[in-house]
Design a protein around this motif. Structure first.
Motif, PDB file in Angstrom:
ATOM      1  N   LEU A 195       0.841  -1.203   0.000  1.00 19.15           N
ATOM      2  CA  LEU A 195       0.000   0.000   0.000  1.00 19.15           C
ATOM      3  C   LEU A 195       0.876   1.252   0.000  1.00 19.15           C
ATOM      4  O   LEU A 195       0.559   2.246  -0.672  1.00 19.15           O
TER       5      LEU A 195
ATOM      6  N   TYR B 107      -6.832  -3.484  -3.266  1.00 17.51           N
ATOM      7  CA  TYR B 107      -6.644  -2.194  -2.593  1.00 17.51           C
ATOM      8  C   TYR B 107      -5.766  -1.267  -3.432  1.00 17.51           C
ATOM      9  O   TYR B 107      -6.033  -0.062  -3.541  1.00 17.51           O
ATOM     10  N   SER B 108      -4.718  -1.814  -4.027  1.00 17.00           N
ATOM     11  CA  SER B 108      -3.806  -1.014  -4.842  1.00 17.00           C
ATOM     12  C   SER B 108      -4.521  -0.432  -6.052  1.00 17.00           C
ATOM     13  O   SER B 108      -4.314   0.735  -6.413  1.00 17.00           O
TER      14      SER B 108
ATOM     15  N   ILE C 298      -9.150   3.462   1.788  1.00 18.31           N
ATOM     16  CA  ILE C 298      -8.444   2.220   2.121  1.00 18.31           C
ATOM     17  C   ILE C 298      -8.627   1.865   3.579  1.00 18.31           C
ATOM     18  O   ILE C 298      -8.862   0.695   3.932  1.00 18.31           O
TER      19      ILE C 298
ATOM     20  N   LEU D  20     -12.023   0.425   3.907  1.00 17.38           N
ATOM     21  CA  LEU D  20     -12.109  -0.932   3.357  1.00 17.38           C
ATOM     22  C   LEU D  20     -11.431  -1.951   4.265  1.00 17.38           C
ATOM     23  O   LEU D  20     -11.810  -3.133   4.274  1.00 17.38           O
ATOM     24  N   ILE D  21     -10.442  -1.510   5.017  1.00 18.43           N
ATOM     25  CA  ILE D  21      -9.739  -2.419   5.924  1.00 18.43           C
ATOM     26  C   ILE D  21     -10.499  -2.603   7.233  1.00 18.43           C
ATOM     27  O   ILE D  21     -10.640  -3.719   7.737  1.00 18.43           O
TER      28      ILE D  21
ATOM     29  N   PHE E 254      -9.493  -7.726   4.886  1.00 21.76           N
ATOM     30  CA  PHE E 254      -8.029  -7.708   4.847  1.00 21.76           C
ATOM     31  C   PHE E 254      -7.420  -8.901   5.592  1.00 21.76           C
ATOM     32  O   PHE E 254      -6.201  -9.052   5.624  1.00 21.76           O
TER      33      PHE E 254
END
Length: 600
Positions: free
Chosen positions: A410, A497-498, A520, A523-524, A549
């Protein structure tokens, strides 16, 4: 009449000679290295050292007390006195006594070692924390004033300018620490330390300074905010305190995970090594007695030692005890700092000449990934003494490696992503390039103006290919299959994620980095939190947890069909985001080409 007092002629000549080698250094110390400042720093340094020595002398037994004579060889005071520097009987080692000549029997070696440790800790913390703060604050101030742009236009090289800043900005701090070196060396020698070992410790501190100062300068070039200097200084102080306490307050001195790698970034942990070479019995040490203030930390609990027999010498790397030799162990720590400093300097030079450049190149990211995976895996494959089976413990270590890779990749996504205008120019170039696939692949793999998603995929491939053989070679028992699928699913989520980050960074928003970071983090954090609140735990909804994750947590409860669906779902999401990104790039390329042709 000038505002500051002028230095002496001799000092001016010396500074000018050194400034001829590095003009930036001469520029930085102007107004700092004056007689007034030198006198103030010297006075503070002398009184600080006197205070440390007097505070340790205050721990010695009181010589004014009356002595009760008896026929024994040892003579004890009428009122028993206790001191950490007294040498008593084995049953009460802190009870003070006198010899036949009425002289106190004192462990002077321990006395001097405490002074050495106190000076070493104070000097190291000041250099790393305060020195980094001063450098970041100076660099940010010059960027705001615009003077840094003028310095960039000078004929000096980036290395010369940056070295001049590192040597010149904290010059008064260097003077304060240098004035303490004579007492540190003398106390070390009196504590039965070899001169080479004292010098090696100081070299390790210098290497650590080079690393943290380089990190500080890079952060100041990337995040031009005043609050950054305080944030980085607090983070370094927290890191030093945490890693030191964990090392000193741990029965085994290491966690037998990749977290042991962090110990190599803290030179204070070398005190463990230094204490082992003194020959002082371990029961004479307080916990952790950093000189005069150690007793407050230890709560006068003399049963604990801040230097344990089991120390860094038990640290294993691929099963090899490389830290059993003091000199070699210190050398490895210095090499670790130097290698990371080298890579950070590559980013410093890139950002110094052109602030629009990416922090690192894609080729450099591949080398960094290989190094990080090799070192992290080496520390993860240590012995197991935590009450768990070998396979379970290695599986846990592989999970930690995956979390490290998540953070690393990340970070790479932000570090490798070009600016919006740069990406737009590349999109126009890509549109004009047509179907030259060989050029396109080269641009995606090594080009610095192309999107970072493909480079992240290559980094993930490098890490995966290195880790997979360890699942076969090392004794994971029946956990090898779970570790393999957990690795595949975790790397899939990292790539997803990237792709999300790269998509957001291509937007025209003024705060796209903040937005990408927020997305991000959401999302985690949010998916596992919401699933837990809904009562959908891993055992009940393993497929859903494969899109968090921590997908490896669902492997234990998933069937092969569920794992296959999870992998397909991840790659479907990656493909959709990538296609959307590609569509925007093509549209931007056509629009930019049309605009240029129209204006031309």
């Amino acid at each position: 009449m000038t505002q500051y007092m002028k230095p002496t002629n001799k000092l001016i000549d010396y500074v000018n000679r050194f400034g001829g080698w590095n003009p930036q250094f001469l520029r930085e110390i102007k107004g700092k290295l004056t007689i007034k400042n030198v006198i103030v720093i010297t006075t503070i340094a002398i009184f600080s050292q006197l205070f440390i020595v007097i505070a340790n002398l205050a721990k010695l037994p009181d010589a004014s007390q009356e002595i009760s004579h008896n026929s024994s060889e040892l003579i004890y005071s009428a009122i028993p006195q206790y001191s950490r520097y007294c040498i008593g009987k084995a049953s009460d080692s802190l009870l003070c006594h006198q010899d036949m000549h009425n002289n106190w029997v004192i462990n002077w070696q321990l006395f001097w070692f405490d002074i050495f440790v106190t000076l070493s800790v104070i000097g190291t913390v000041l250099l790393l924390v305060l020195g980094t703060y001063l450098l970041i604050n100076n660099a940010i101030a010059e960027q705001k004033q615009g003077t840094l742009n003028l310095i960039r236009l000078s004929p000096q090289s980036a290395e010369s300018i940056l070295v001049g800043k590192i040597l010149g900005v904290p010059i008064l701090l260097y003077l304060f620490v240098a004035l303490g070196l004579p007492l540190q060396i003398i106390s070390g020698l009196q504590a039965n330390l070899s001169l080479s070992l004292v010098i090696a410790f100081d070299l390790a501190v210098m290497a650590s300074c080079a690393f943290f100062y380089s990190v500080g300068l890079l952060v100041s070039f990337v995040a031009n905010k005043s609050v950054v200097s305080w944030g980085v200084a607090i983070a370094i102080a927290f890191f030093l305190g945490l890693t030191t306490i964990l090392n000193l307050d741990h029965y085994q001195s290491n966690t037998q995970t990749l977290l042991d790698w962090l110990l190599l970034f803290n030179p204070l942990n070398l005190i463990i090594y230094i204490g082992q070479t003194t020959g002082i019995p371990y029961h004479h040490f307080d916990y952790p007695d950093f000189g005069f203030f150690g007793s407050y930390l230890s709560g006068y609990d003399y049963d604990k030692n801040y230097i344990e027999p089991i120390a860094l010498s038990n640290l294993l790397f691929y099963g090899k005890a490389l830290w059993t030799k003091v000199g070699f162990g210190i050398g490895l720590m210095i090499a670790n700092h130097c290698l990371w400093s080298y890579w950070i300097w590559q980013g410093l030079k890139r950002r110094f000449y052109n602030p629009e450049n990416t922090a690192i190149s894609k080729q450099q990211s591949y080398w960094i990934t290989g190094y990080c995976v090799a070192v992290a895996l080496g520390f993860s494959l240590q012995g197991t003494e935590n009450g768990q089976g070998t396979g379970e413990w290695l599986f846990f270590n592989i999970i930690l490696v995956q979390l490290l890779l998540l953070i690393l990749f990340l970070g790479f996504t932000f570090a490798l992503s070009p600016q919006h205008q740069t990406l737009q120019d590349w999109a126009r170039y890509r549109h004009q390039m047509g179907n030259k696939r060989s050029v396109l692949w080269r641009e995606l793999i090594l080009g610095e103006k192309s999107p970072s998603t493909f480079a992240i995929a290559i980094n993930i491939l490098i890490a995966t290919l290195y880790i997979i053989p360890s699942l076969i070679i090392f004794p994971f028992d029946d956990m090898a299959i779970s570790a393999f699928w957990g690795l595949i699913l975790t790397m899939g989520m990292v790539l997803f994620y990237s792709a999300i980050v790269q998509w957001i960074l291509f937007s025209k928003s003024n705060h796209k980095e903040i937005i990408a970071s927020g997305v991000i983090i959401s999302l985690i954090v949010l998916p596992p939190l919401l699933l837990s609140l809904k009562g959908l735990y891993v055992g009940e909804a393993p497929l859903t947890w494969m899109f968090t994750f921590v997908p490896y947590a669902a492997i234990e409860y998933a069937t092969p069909c569920t794992i296959a669906l999870g992998i397909l779902g991840q790659w479907l999401a990656i493909t959709l985001v990538s296609l959307q990104m590609t569509r925007q790039l093509r549209q931007a390329g056509r629009s930019e080409s049309y605009r240029i042709l129209k204006n031309g």
